[in-house]
Scaffold this active site. Structure first.
Site, PDB file in Angstrom:
ATOM      1  N   LYS A  22       0.843  -1.210   0.000  1.00 49.81           N
ATOM      2  CA  LYS A  22       0.000   0.000   0.000  1.00 49.81           C
ATOM      3  C   LYS A  22       0.874   1.255   0.000  1.00 49.81           C
ATOM      4  CE  LYS A  22      -1.839   1.486   4.082  1.00 49.81           C
ATOM      5  NZ  LYS A  22      -1.476   2.888   4.289  1.00 49.81           N
ATOM      6  N   CYS A 116      -6.771  12.103  12.019  1.00 49.09           N
ATOM      7  CA  CYS A 116      -6.180  10.780  11.960  1.00 49.09           C
ATOM      8  C   CYS A 116      -6.300  10.102  13.304  1.00 49.09           C
ATOM      9  CB  CYS A 116      -4.733  10.868  11.550  1.00 49.09           C
ATOM     10  SG  CYS A 116      -4.091   9.227  11.351  1.00 49.09           S
TER      11      CYS A 116
HETATM   12  C1  UD1 Z   1       4.192   6.729   6.402  1.00 52.52           C
HETATM   13  C2  UD1 Z   1       3.360   5.495   6.170  1.00 52.52           C
HETATM   14  C3  UD1 Z   1       2.787   4.990   7.476  1.00 52.52           C
HETATM   15  C4  UD1 Z   1       3.911   4.780   8.490  1.00 52.52           C
HETATM   16  C5  UD1 Z   1       4.777   6.027   8.619  1.00 52.52           C
HETATM   17  C6  UD1 Z   1       6.005   5.830   9.486  1.00 52.52           C
HETATM   18  C7  UD1 Z   1       2.532   5.864   3.914  1.00 52.52           C
HETATM   19  C8  UD1 Z   1       1.361   6.093   3.039  1.00 52.52           C
HETATM   20  N1  UD1 Z   1       2.295   5.838   5.250  1.00 52.52           N
HETATM   21  O1  UD1 Z   1       3.320   7.720   6.940  1.00 52.52           O
HETATM   22  O2  UD1 Z   1       2.120   3.753   7.233  1.00 52.52           O
HETATM   23  O3  UD1 Z   1       3.340   4.508   9.757  1.00 52.52           O
HETATM   24  O4  UD1 Z   1       5.238   6.433   7.307  1.00 52.52           O
HETATM   25  O5  UD1 Z   1       6.767   4.782   8.999  1.00 52.52           O
HETATM   26  O6  UD1 Z   1       3.631   5.648   3.460  1.00 52.52           O
HETATM   27  N2  UD1 Z   1       5.709  14.455  10.898  1.00 52.52           N
HETATM   28  C9  UD1 Z   1       5.693  15.791  11.208  1.00 52.52           C
HETATM   29  N3  UD1 Z   1       5.510  16.693  10.182  1.00 52.52           N
HETATM   30  C10 UD1 Z   1       5.369  16.298   8.876  1.00 52.52           C
HETATM   31  C11 UD1 Z   1       5.391  14.915   8.581  1.00 52.52           C
HETATM   32  C12 UD1 Z   1       5.567  14.013   9.607  1.00 52.52           C
HETATM   33  O7  UD1 Z   1       5.811  16.178  12.363  1.00 52.52           O
HETATM   34  O8  UD1 Z   1       5.226  17.179   8.001  1.00 52.52           O
HETATM   35  C13 UD1 Z   1       5.871  13.462  11.984  1.00 52.52           C
HETATM   36  C14 UD1 Z   1       4.618  12.587  12.141  1.00 52.52           C
HETATM   37  O9  UD1 Z   1       3.637  13.219  12.943  1.00 52.52           O
HETATM   38  C15 UD1 Z   1       5.177  11.338  12.781  1.00 52.52           C
HETATM   39  C16 UD1 Z   1       6.559  11.230  12.130  1.00 52.52           C
HETATM   40  O10 UD1 Z   1       6.875  12.534  11.628  1.00 52.52           O
HETATM   41  O11 UD1 Z   1       5.293  11.519  14.152  1.00 52.52           O
HETATM   42  C17 UD1 Z   1       6.641  10.214  11.007  1.00 52.52           C
HETATM   43  O12 UD1 Z   1       5.734  10.559   9.988  1.00 52.52           O
HETATM   44  P1  UD1 Z   1       5.986  10.203   8.457  1.00 52.52           P
HETATM   45  O13 UD1 Z   1       7.260   9.477   8.291  1.00 52.52           O
HETATM   46  O14 UD1 Z   1       5.760  11.443   7.660  1.00 52.52           O
HETATM   47  O15 UD1 Z   1       4.787   9.200   8.184  1.00 52.52           O
HETATM   48  P2  UD1 Z   1       3.784   9.253   6.975  1.00 52.52           P
HETATM   49  O16 UD1 Z   1       4.492   9.572   5.714  1.00 52.52           O
HETATM   50  O17 UD1 Z   1       2.579  10.051   7.351  1.00 52.52           O
END
Ligand code: UD1
Length: 418
Positions: A22, A116
């Site tokens: 996914k 979320c």
């Molecule tokens: C992706 C995955 C998800 C997985 C996660 C961590 C997809 C579609 N989803 O989610 O299944 O659980 O990686 O491996 O690939 N954060 C910020 N600001 C941002 C972006 C992220 O603070 O702009 C924080 C988030 O709140 C979280 C952490 O960074 O605490 C990790 O998030 P991120 O790696 O971005 O996860 P996703 O891409 O949302």
């Protein structure tokens, strides 16, 4: 509303072909809009999240046809660069459309991906990266509006190696002239897969899988065929299911190294896992020793997307363990439901303390999010008596017919109507 009805206590055995990832498919679907020619994606998986992403592409004017297990996407006649909130709130990955549409149209307007279930999921790192690329970003009335008419290459240092932000910025910059560098980039295998797909379309990207991704802008991308990688989280879920139920299961299509942290951690106990030629074979008998301290982290660490399933395993392991959730702030919603089934767990902030019990007991439980619901299914497979798991819509976001896959391995699980 459907529920899963599980009669626990069966061993698992047999072979299972794992479906496409996914988290690889979602950014790849978004990236299709960067190109104006037809793209064929193989082994399309029917998860609710990938279906929602296809609806978004169709709403923008893409023509999508499914031919057997192939998905043909023709993005040549795209007429819109906006994603409305009814569609954006169905799948969090709608945020990927910002980067992809900026690449294609130099402008984008996408509604917030919506609330979320695993805590606040800010997008500040994505937006800071776009600003570094010279994009004018405005957030108002529930939309993020971006103007990239002055977009340029840049060196972007991410505050955190966010998977989504790394992918968004890769997409935004492939058609921007000059060399863009993403530093402190996420290293997940799905990022390598996005790079491979972009390169197949004619993009110049290198470094995915390391902390520095380098993108040299090109003028145009071309159509291609691509087969995204298989889902390491689904494979990890079934691997853990086998450890809980006992049995002998071979999972096909996933590289053992993509589950390296899990397999290494499990290797500290006496379990038997063999990885060879994209196959993982797990043999299990009897109660496992508890894993002690377990911490989720970014790749190549232990994935947060397997935390709930590992926690379910610890509830019936011999001894005590401590699970620290270091990636998301609120990812223990499955705990009260596991306690209903007889588990001994205490949560303090981001740490769950688990004392293994000899047995779980069937109960009516409700999943609140994707992986947490999967953990309740695993608990049901091993519990004494019948378990009903509600909230199946969450699990359908990232598993295609989990009940058929587990039944094929010998589990007694079926989908029933309320
Ligand atoms: C992706 C995955 C998800 C997985 C996660 C961590 C997809 C579609 N989803 O989610 O299944 O659980 O990686 O491996 O690939 N954060 C910020 N600001 C941002 C972006 C992220 O603070 O702009 C924080 C988030 O709140 C979280 C952490 O960074 O605490 C990790 O998030 P991120 O790696 O971005 O996860 P996703 O891409 O949302």
């Amino acid at each position: 509303m459907a529920k899963l009805l599980i009669h626990g206590g069966r061993k698992l055995s047999g072979e299972l072909q794992i479906t496409a990832a996914k988290n690889a498919y979602l950014p790849i679907l978004a990236a299709c809009v960067l190109c104006e020619e037809k793209i064929v994606l193989h082994n399309y998986p029917h998860y609710c999240d990938t279906e929602s992403m296809c609806k978004i592409l169709t709403s923008l004017g893409a023509n999508i046809i499914q031919e057997g297990s192939d998905l043909e996407i023709d993005p040549s006649a795209l007429f819109s660069w906006g994603v409305e909130s009814e569609l954006a709130c169905q799948v969090r990955s709608s945020i990927f459309m910002l980067g992809a549409l900026l690449g294609r149209f130099k402008k984008a307007r996408v509604a917030y991906p919506g609330g979320c279930e695993i805590g606040a999921r800010p997008i500040d790192i994505h937006l800071a990266g776009f600003r570094k690329l010279g994009v004018k970003v405005e957030e108002k009335h529930g939309f993020i509006q971006c103007d990239a008419s002055n977009m340029h290459s840049a060196t972007i240092l991410l505050d955190f190696p966010s998977v989504g932000a790394t992918e968004s910025l890769m997409m935004a910059s492939v058609l921007t002239s000059g060399t863009t560098r993403i530093l402190n980039a996420a290293k997940e295998p799905e990022i390598v897969d996005l790079e491979n797909f972009l390169v197949k379309m004619g993009a110049k990207v290198r470094g995915a899988g390391t902390g520095e991704v380098v993108i040299e802008g090109v003028k145009k991308l071309k159509g291609c065929e691509y087969d995204p990688i298989k889902d390491r989280i689904i494979a990890g879920t079934y691997l853990i299911a086998t450890l809980m139920c006992g049995g002998d299961v071979t999972l096909k299509g996933v590289k053992g190294e993509h589950l390296g942290a899990l397999i290494d951690k499990l290797g500290q106990t006496a379990c038997n896992i063999e990885c060879k030629n994209d196959k993982i074979r797990v043999k299990a008998e009897g109660r496992m020793a508890a894993l002690g301290k377990i911490e989720t982290s970014v790749y190549p660490g232990l994935p947060t997307d397997l935390q709930a399933q590992i926690l379910a395993l610890q509830t019936i392991s011999d001894g005590s363990s401590m699970i620290c959730e270091n990636v998301f702030e609120s990812r223990f919603k499955h705990v009260p439901e596991l306690i209903k089934m007889g588990a001994d767990i205490h949560v303090k902030d981001r740490v769950a303390f688990v004392r293994g019990v000899k047995k779980l007991y069937g109960a009516s439980v409700t999943g609140m999010e994707l992986r947490g619901t999967a953990s309740l299914v695993l608990a049901g497979l091993v519990a004494e008596g019948y378990t009903t798991v509600s909230g199946v819509r969450h699990i359908d976001r990232g598993y295609s017919a989990i009940e058929s896959e587990l039944s094929s391995l010998g589990a007694d699980i079926r989908r029933v109507k309320d």
